[in-house]
Design an enzyme around this catalytic site. Structure first.
Site, PDB file in Angstrom:
ATOM      1  N   HIS A   1       0.852  -1.193   0.000  1.00  0.00           N
ATOM      2  CA  HIS A   1       0.000   0.000   0.000  1.00  0.00           C
ATOM      3  C   HIS A   1       0.885   1.239   0.000  1.00  0.00           C
ATOM      4  CE1 HIS A   1      -2.992  -3.006   1.409  1.00  0.00           C
ATOM      5  NE2 HIS A   1      -3.707  -2.358   0.516  1.00  0.00           N
TER       6      HIS A   1
ATOM      7  N   ASP B   1      -0.014   6.919  -3.510  1.00  0.00           N
ATOM      8  CA  ASP B   1      -1.253   6.499  -4.179  1.00  0.00           C
ATOM      9  C   ASP B   1      -1.726   7.533  -5.202  1.00  0.00           C
ATOM     10  OD1 ASP B   1      -1.549   4.149  -2.867  1.00  0.00           O
ATOM     11  OD2 ASP B   1      -3.288   4.716  -1.690  1.00  0.00           O
TER      12      ASP B   1
HETATM   13  C1  LIG Z   1      -3.833   2.889   1.460  1.00  0.00           C
HETATM   14  C2  LIG Z   1      -4.573   2.632   0.179  1.00  0.00           C
HETATM   15  C3  LIG Z   1      -5.704   1.688   0.339  1.00  0.00           C
HETATM   16  C4  LIG Z   1      -6.893   2.357   0.948  1.00  0.00           C
HETATM   17  C5  LIG Z   1      -8.122   1.563   0.597  1.00  0.00           C
HETATM   18  C6  LIG Z   1      -9.278   1.861   1.496  1.00  0.00           C
HETATM   19  C7  LIG Z   1      -9.887   3.167   1.080  1.00  0.00           C
HETATM   20  C8  LIG Z   1     -10.247   0.688   1.442  1.00  0.00           C
HETATM   21  C9  LIG Z   1      -9.519  -0.663   1.795  1.00  0.00           C
HETATM   22  C10 LIG Z   1     -10.554  -1.512   2.519  1.00  0.00           C
HETATM   23  C11 LIG Z   1     -11.874  -0.765   2.319  1.00  0.00           C
HETATM   24  C12 LIG Z   1     -12.989  -1.065   3.303  1.00  0.00           C
HETATM   25  C13 LIG Z   1     -13.345  -2.566   3.283  1.00  0.00           C
HETATM   26  O1  LIG Z   1     -13.554  -3.033   1.935  1.00  0.00           O
HETATM   27  C14 LIG Z   1     -14.570  -2.871   4.171  1.00  0.00           C
HETATM   28  C15 LIG Z   1     -15.776  -1.953   3.879  1.00  0.00           C
HETATM   29  C16 LIG Z   1     -16.490  -2.331   2.579  1.00  0.00           C
HETATM   30  C17 LIG Z   1     -17.709  -1.481   2.350  1.00  0.00           C
HETATM   31  O2  LIG Z   1     -18.308  -1.864   1.123  1.00  0.00           O
HETATM   32  C18 LIG Z   1     -17.266   0.001   2.271  1.00  0.00           C
HETATM   33  C19 LIG Z   1     -16.599   0.401   3.560  1.00  0.00           C
HETATM   34  C20 LIG Z   1     -15.381  -0.476   3.905  1.00  0.00           C
HETATM   35  C21 LIG Z   1     -14.977  -0.106   5.334  1.00  0.00           C
HETATM   36  C22 LIG Z   1     -14.226  -0.193   2.931  1.00  0.00           C
HETATM   37  C23 LIG Z   1     -13.805   1.294   2.928  1.00  0.00           C
HETATM   38  C24 LIG Z   1     -12.615   1.591   2.009  1.00  0.00           C
HETATM   39  O3  LIG Z   1     -12.923   1.365   0.666  1.00  0.00           O
HETATM   40  C25 LIG Z   1     -11.428   0.701   2.403  1.00  0.00           C
HETATM   41  C26 LIG Z   1     -10.970   1.088   3.812  1.00  0.00           C
HETATM   42  C27 LIG Z   1      -3.662   2.114  -0.900  1.00  0.00           C
HETATM   43  O4  LIG Z   1      -2.483   2.074  -0.760  1.00  0.00           O
HETATM   44  S1  LIG Z   1      -4.376   1.682  -2.378  1.00  0.00           S
HETATM   45  C28 LIG Z   1      -3.045   1.132  -3.375  1.00  0.00           C
HETATM   46  C29 LIG Z   1      -2.975  -0.325  -3.349  1.00  0.00           C
HETATM   47  N1  LIG Z   1      -2.007  -0.852  -4.290  1.00  0.00           N
HETATM   48  C30 LIG Z   1      -2.247  -0.920  -5.590  1.00  0.00           C
HETATM   49  O5  LIG Z   1      -3.275  -0.548  -6.098  1.00  0.00           O
HETATM   50  C31 LIG Z   1      -1.101  -1.495  -6.410  1.00  0.00           C
HETATM   51  C32 LIG Z   1      -1.525  -2.529  -7.422  1.00  0.00           C
HETATM   52  N2  LIG Z   1      -2.386  -3.502  -6.856  1.00  0.00           N
HETATM   53  C33 LIG Z   1      -1.993  -4.432  -5.986  1.00  0.00           C
HETATM   54  O6  LIG Z   1      -0.838  -4.577  -5.631  1.00  0.00           O
HETATM   55  C34 LIG Z   1      -3.093  -5.351  -5.506  1.00  0.00           C
HETATM   56  O7  LIG Z   1      -4.208  -5.198  -6.326  1.00  0.00           O
HETATM   57  C35 LIG Z   1      -3.482  -5.122  -4.037  1.00  0.00           C
HETATM   58  C36 LIG Z   1      -3.903  -3.688  -3.791  1.00  0.00           C
HETATM   59  C37 LIG Z   1      -2.324  -5.467  -3.112  1.00  0.00           C
HETATM   60  C38 LIG Z   1      -4.676  -6.003  -3.686  1.00  0.00           C
HETATM   61  O8  LIG Z   1      -4.319  -7.341  -3.853  1.00  0.00           O
HETATM   62  P1  LIG Z   1      -5.397  -8.447  -4.184  1.00  0.00           P
HETATM   63  O9  LIG Z   1      -4.777  -9.758  -3.874  1.00  0.00           O
HETATM   64  O10 LIG Z   1      -6.673  -8.138  -3.491  1.00  0.00           O
HETATM   65  O11 LIG Z   1      -5.676  -8.219  -5.722  1.00  0.00           O
HETATM   66  P2  LIG Z   1      -4.772  -8.566  -7.012  1.00  0.00           P
HETATM   67  O12 LIG Z   1      -3.648  -9.489  -6.694  1.00  0.00           O
HETATM   68  O13 LIG Z   1      -4.389  -7.304  -7.691  1.00  0.00           O
HETATM   69  O14 LIG Z   1      -5.784  -9.368  -7.921  1.00  0.00           O
HETATM   70  C39 LIG Z   1      -7.085  -8.942  -8.168  1.00  0.00           C
HETATM   71  C40 LIG Z   1      -7.941 -10.183  -8.183  1.00  0.00           C
HETATM   72  O15 LIG Z   1      -9.269  -9.807  -8.456  1.00  0.00           O
HETATM   73  C41 LIG Z   1      -9.699 -10.453  -9.655  1.00  0.00           C
HETATM   74  N3  LIG Z   1     -10.588  -9.558 -10.359  1.00  0.00           N
HETATM   75  C42 LIG Z   1     -10.382  -8.278 -10.650  1.00  0.00           C
HETATM   76  N4  LIG Z   1     -11.419  -7.771 -11.326  1.00  0.00           N
HETATM   77  C43 LIG Z   1     -12.280  -8.750 -11.479  1.00  0.00           C
HETATM   78  C44 LIG Z   1     -13.556  -8.875 -12.127  1.00  0.00           C
HETATM   79  N5  LIG Z   1     -14.139  -7.869 -12.746  1.00  0.00           N
HETATM   80  N6  LIG Z   1     -14.171 -10.076 -12.101  1.00  0.00           N
HETATM   81  C45 LIG Z   1     -13.620 -11.138 -11.471  1.00  0.00           C
HETATM   82  N7  LIG Z   1     -12.416 -11.079 -10.846  1.00  0.00           N
HETATM   83  C46 LIG Z   1     -11.769  -9.916 -10.869  1.00  0.00           C
HETATM   84  C47 LIG Z   1      -8.438 -10.755 -10.404  1.00  0.00           C
HETATM   85  O16 LIG Z   1      -8.640 -11.752 -11.367  1.00  0.00           O
HETATM   86  C48 LIG Z   1      -7.531 -11.154  -9.280  1.00  0.00           C
HETATM   87  O17 LIG Z   1      -7.850 -12.451  -8.889  1.00  0.00           O
HETATM   88  P3  LIG Z   1      -6.728 -13.482  -8.355  1.00  0.00           P
HETATM   89  O18 LIG Z   1      -6.300 -12.977  -7.008  1.00  0.00           O
HETATM   90  O19 LIG Z   1      -7.414 -14.799  -8.256  1.00  0.00           O
HETATM   91  O20 LIG Z   1      -5.602 -13.466  -9.346  1.00  0.00           O
END
Ligand SMILES: C[C@H](CCC[C@@H](C)[C@H]1CC[C@H]2[C@@H]3[C@H](O)C[C@@H]4C[C@H](O)CC[C@]4(C)[C@H]3C[C@H](O)[C@]12C)C(=O)SCCNC(=O)CCNC(=O)[C@H](O)C(C)(C)COP(=O)(O)OP(=O)(O)OC[C@H]1O[C@@H](n2cnc3c(N)ncnc32)[C@H](O)[C@@H]1OP(=O)(O)O
Length: 383
Positions: free
Chosen positions: A123, A153
């Protein structure tokens, strides 16, 4: 608007990619956010302004095939996953650029597409740390301090990725070709810190963290508490501005140590703090407003839109839900951004409309729906 006619597909991600897409939408691009299925109850993207939402399951081959078709007609794809995720879905750049050589494929990640961390989670704070910048942030004798996730970010990530996209769009007008953008937030935030690197020989950073001119070491580059519990920000660096600060504080510079006497800085901070504590923020504003002392109030989010200066420039806007947010910046004189005043899209709200627009038939859409590859959402379903 400057980007009207540009078609963007933004795969839904956390914080940086949504900002990147929102900037493009504010400046006129038609941005489709591709959300996941099954659709969660509430959209977590709070930066959905001006976008439409298509809910699509990319894990299923027919879903990945839909994205491929969309990409054939899009100008830009923004993907926010760690390296390897898109390749695993069969949606890597070699596939999509072969099908649409004009596509600008923007990969917005923390660690970039190569290197030993490329596949690791992380993050903002991690990217900031690896860039070297975090080591410079924080007060004297305290641990490094990561400010709200603005730097890696949003600045090093979302904004620089948008700049990369616009640059690639411009280049495409000459070459006719798209390209891949490897936007690493570590590198983005490091690039933002170029001034820190390039000023190493100026003597600005010779002292430990928190004891330098611009990192909260200097008494004339600090915040001070006022008698009503608010704060003033002081940035009186140049001697002529420092002199005005001293005057406004009711001090006599002949009786003070010289401005750049480092050893006197802690004592001077205490002196300034005790003086600022004697008046309210409004009283200090009436003393310093209209001078060149470089002293301004520290405004809260509640106060910022009604501050006279911000009001005069209409720097903040209100949407149809009466929510206030910053107006897009910078201001372009002929083709300024015109942000949408509508609420953010619900997940899947525009699935059908978007697919029809991209050439899918009603029958194809019905099949995708019955196979649960796509989802629709009625606004009320998300309320
Ligand atoms: C400090 C910030 C982050 C702040 C975020 C906060 C604002 C939010 C974080 C948690 C949220 C809360 C939580 O969700 C609970 C509540 C939910 C409610 O609905 C709302 C209130 C909540 C309290 C909610 C409130 C807020 O939203 C939160 C507090 C950052 O630093 S952000 C920067 C992060 N880094 C990056 O973006 C760099 C690049 N990305 C990554 O490194 C990764 O994506 C990451 C971020 C480490 C996540 O890893 P993850 O394992 O989850 O994902 P990936 O490895 O990237 O793979 C994605 C998988 O998803 C599949 N996929 C994607 N799209 C689709 C689709 N359309 N259909 C099907 N599948 C999909 C994809 O195929 C991947 O699958 P696999 O894992 O099987 O390969």
């Amino acid at each position: 608007m400057a980007l009207s006619g540009v078609r963007v597909l933004e795969l839904a991600g956390l914080a940086p990619a949504p900002l990147c897409g929102m900037i493009l939408a504010d400046f006129g691009a038609r941005v489709v956010r591709v959300d996941r299925t099954p659709r969660s109850a509430v959209a977590t993207d709070v930066q959905g302004r001006g976008k439409r939402s298509l809910a699509l399951d990319l894990k299923r081959p027919p879903g990945a095939a839909v994205l491929r078709r969309l990409c054939c007609q899009a100008d830009v794809l923004i993907e926010p996953f760690r390296h390897g995720v898109m390749e695993k879905l069969g949606l890597g750049p070699e596939v999509l650029l072969q099908e649409n050589p004009r596509l600008i494929y923007a990969r917005l990640t923390g660690f970039g597409q190569s290197g030993q961390y490329a596949k690791s989670a992380g993050h903002d704070i991690n990217y900031l740390a690896l860039s070297g910048v975090l080591s410079k942030l924080g007060r004297k004798d305290e641990n490094p301090y990561a400010p709200v996730n603005l730097l890696a970010d949003f600045a090093g990530g979302g904004v620089l990725c948008a700049m990369g996209i616009v640059t690639a769009l411009y280049e495409r007008t000459k070459s006719g070709k798209g390209q891949i953008i490897d936007a690493s937030m570590v590198e983005g935030v490091a690039y933002l810190s170029s001034f820190l690197w390039k000023s190493q020989n100026l003597g600005l950073w010779n002292r430990p963290r928190g004891e330098n001119l611009l990192d909260s070491g200097a008494p004339f580059y600090e915040t001070y508490k006022t008698s009503d519990g608010k704060f003033m920000a002081v940035g009186a660096i140049e001697p002529q501005f420092y002199e005005q600060l001293i005057k406004g504080l009711g001090l006599d510079s002949d009786k003070l140590p010289s401005q750049l006497s480092f050893s006197d800085w802690p004592k001077m901070k205490e002196k300034f703090a005790s003086i600022f504590a004697q008046k309210t923020q409004a009283e200090w504003c009436s003393i310093f407003d209209g001078t060149d002392a470089c002293v301004t109030p520290v405004l809260s989010f509640d106060e910022v839109a009604s501050h006279q200066h911000n009001k005069q420039r209409s720097s903040f806007i209100k949407n149809d839900q009466e929510e206030i947010s910053p107006r897009p910046a910078p201001l372009l004189s002929r083709t300024p951004a015109v942000p949408s005043f509508k609420r953010d899209p619900f997940i899947g709200e525009h699935t059908e409309e978007i697919l029809l627009e991209y050439g899918f038939t009603k029958q194809e859409i019905a099949k995708l729906y019955s196979d649960k590859v796509i989802e629709f959402s009625e606004p009320k379903a998300n309320l």
